[in-house]
Design an enzyme around this catalytic site. Sequence first.
Site, PDB file in Angstrom:
ATOM      1  N   SER A  97     -93.559  31.666  26.291  1.00 36.96           N
ATOM      2  CA  SER A  97     -92.521  30.855  25.671  1.00 36.96           C
ATOM      3  C   SER A  97     -91.129  31.391  26.020  1.00 36.96           C
ATOM      4  O   SER A  97     -90.757  31.400  27.195  1.00 36.96           O
ATOM      5  CB  SER A  97     -92.762  30.812  24.155  1.00 36.96           C
ATOM      6  OG  SER A  97     -92.033  29.801  23.535  1.00 36.96           O
ATOM      7  N   ASP A 110     -98.845  21.151  25.283  1.00 38.12           N
ATOM      8  CA  ASP A 110     -98.059  22.153  24.563  1.00 38.12           C
ATOM      9  C   ASP A 110     -96.904  21.451  23.853  1.00 38.12           C
ATOM     10  O   ASP A 110     -96.110  20.760  24.490  1.00 38.12           O
ATOM     11  CB  ASP A 110     -97.526  23.186  25.551  1.00 38.12           C
ATOM     12  CG  ASP A 110     -96.925  24.409  24.886  1.00 38.12           C
ATOM     13  OD1 ASP A 110     -96.221  24.245  23.862  1.00 38.12           O
ATOM     14  OD2 ASP A 110     -97.142  25.525  25.380  1.00 38.12           O
ATOM     15  N   HIS A 119     -99.812  25.964  21.849  1.00 35.80           N
ATOM     16  CA  HIS A 119     -98.646  26.574  22.496  1.00 35.80           C
ATOM     17  C   HIS A 119     -99.065  27.808  23.279  1.00 35.80           C
ATOM     18  O   HIS A 119     -99.522  28.792  22.700  1.00 35.80           O
ATOM     19  CB  HIS A 119     -97.616  26.940  21.429  1.00 35.80           C
ATOM     20  CG  HIS A 119     -96.363  27.543  21.970  1.00 35.80           C
ATOM     21  ND1 HIS A 119     -95.741  27.091  23.115  1.00 35.80           N
ATOM     22  CD2 HIS A 119     -95.602  28.582  21.523  1.00 35.80           C
ATOM     23  CE1 HIS A 119     -94.659  27.804  23.347  1.00 35.80           C
ATOM     24  NE2 HIS A 119     -94.555  28.727  22.397  1.00 35.80           N
TER      25      HIS A 119
END
Length: 305
Positions: free
Chosen positions: A17, A245, A273
């Site tokens: 991320s 996602d 995610h």
Amino acid sequence: LLRSALGEEKLNWLGFSYGTSLGTTYLTAFPDRVGRFVLDGALDPSLDGMQLSLGQARGFERAFLNYISSCTMQRSCPLGTTPASVVARVNRLLAQIDTKPLPTRQGPPLTQSLALGGMLTPMYSTDLWTTLTDALVLAFRGDGTGLLELAWAGAEQTGPTTFASNMQSAYYAINCWDLPATPGAAGMAAAARTWSKGTAVPEIARSLAWGNAPCSTWFAHDPVQPARASSSTKAPILVVGTRFDPATPYAWSKALSEQLQTSTLLTFEGNGHTAYGSGSRCIDTAITKYLLTGVLPAPGTRCTA
């Protein structure tokens, strides 16, 4: 500093991320010091704050609809028999809560904002989908406790005024500084109207648009404007994207891979995610092999759960 402290000539990196943004920054600044880099759930560095929020608005709604479809495919789904009927119930619930918050057993009333937090937090992991179903059943009966607990979990909140970390504060402090200022109230209101048109759950898009409020009044911003990634590194890089996602949409991983000339894109055909460690043996094997040996998966590799 990390590389120097480790006494390594090159830095190896497993970034998830926002960690992919840090990794991309390193690739640009120190192209000759790049070892084995995995960028899982990538951010597209060419996007500004509003563009990122729009992508997330679309991503969270898509993930939420996948969750609803998954439930209604089961005979015992307690939310409804068709996706359309469940979506209608959710929209009615959100509208009702906006004017009359639900009572909870161990905290403040469940406002619409908290309810959305409770609904969107489980989109990060399919492991929470059953918990969300239980929480929605309670909410439909007039009890907001389950959704409140999920909202608190997403914020690392341990009580009405206590937190396990400063994650929520840090999130805005970092992101508002990293990116240009977002529009003021009029601009966010216009975005909320535009983004929510034709959507299945309009409040998701509206909440993501208004979520930029802190950054519209932040005291300062990085003068460097968002731009495509540009690195002269010759090291092979692995970019990983999850098809559904919600927080870092697949399109961002695809875009970053196209911007980094030596990268290979590995696709996880799933929900949640980021991909590594999420339950796909195919994904875990490919990434672990690259980290240990430097051998990338074949271009175009796609993995399922």
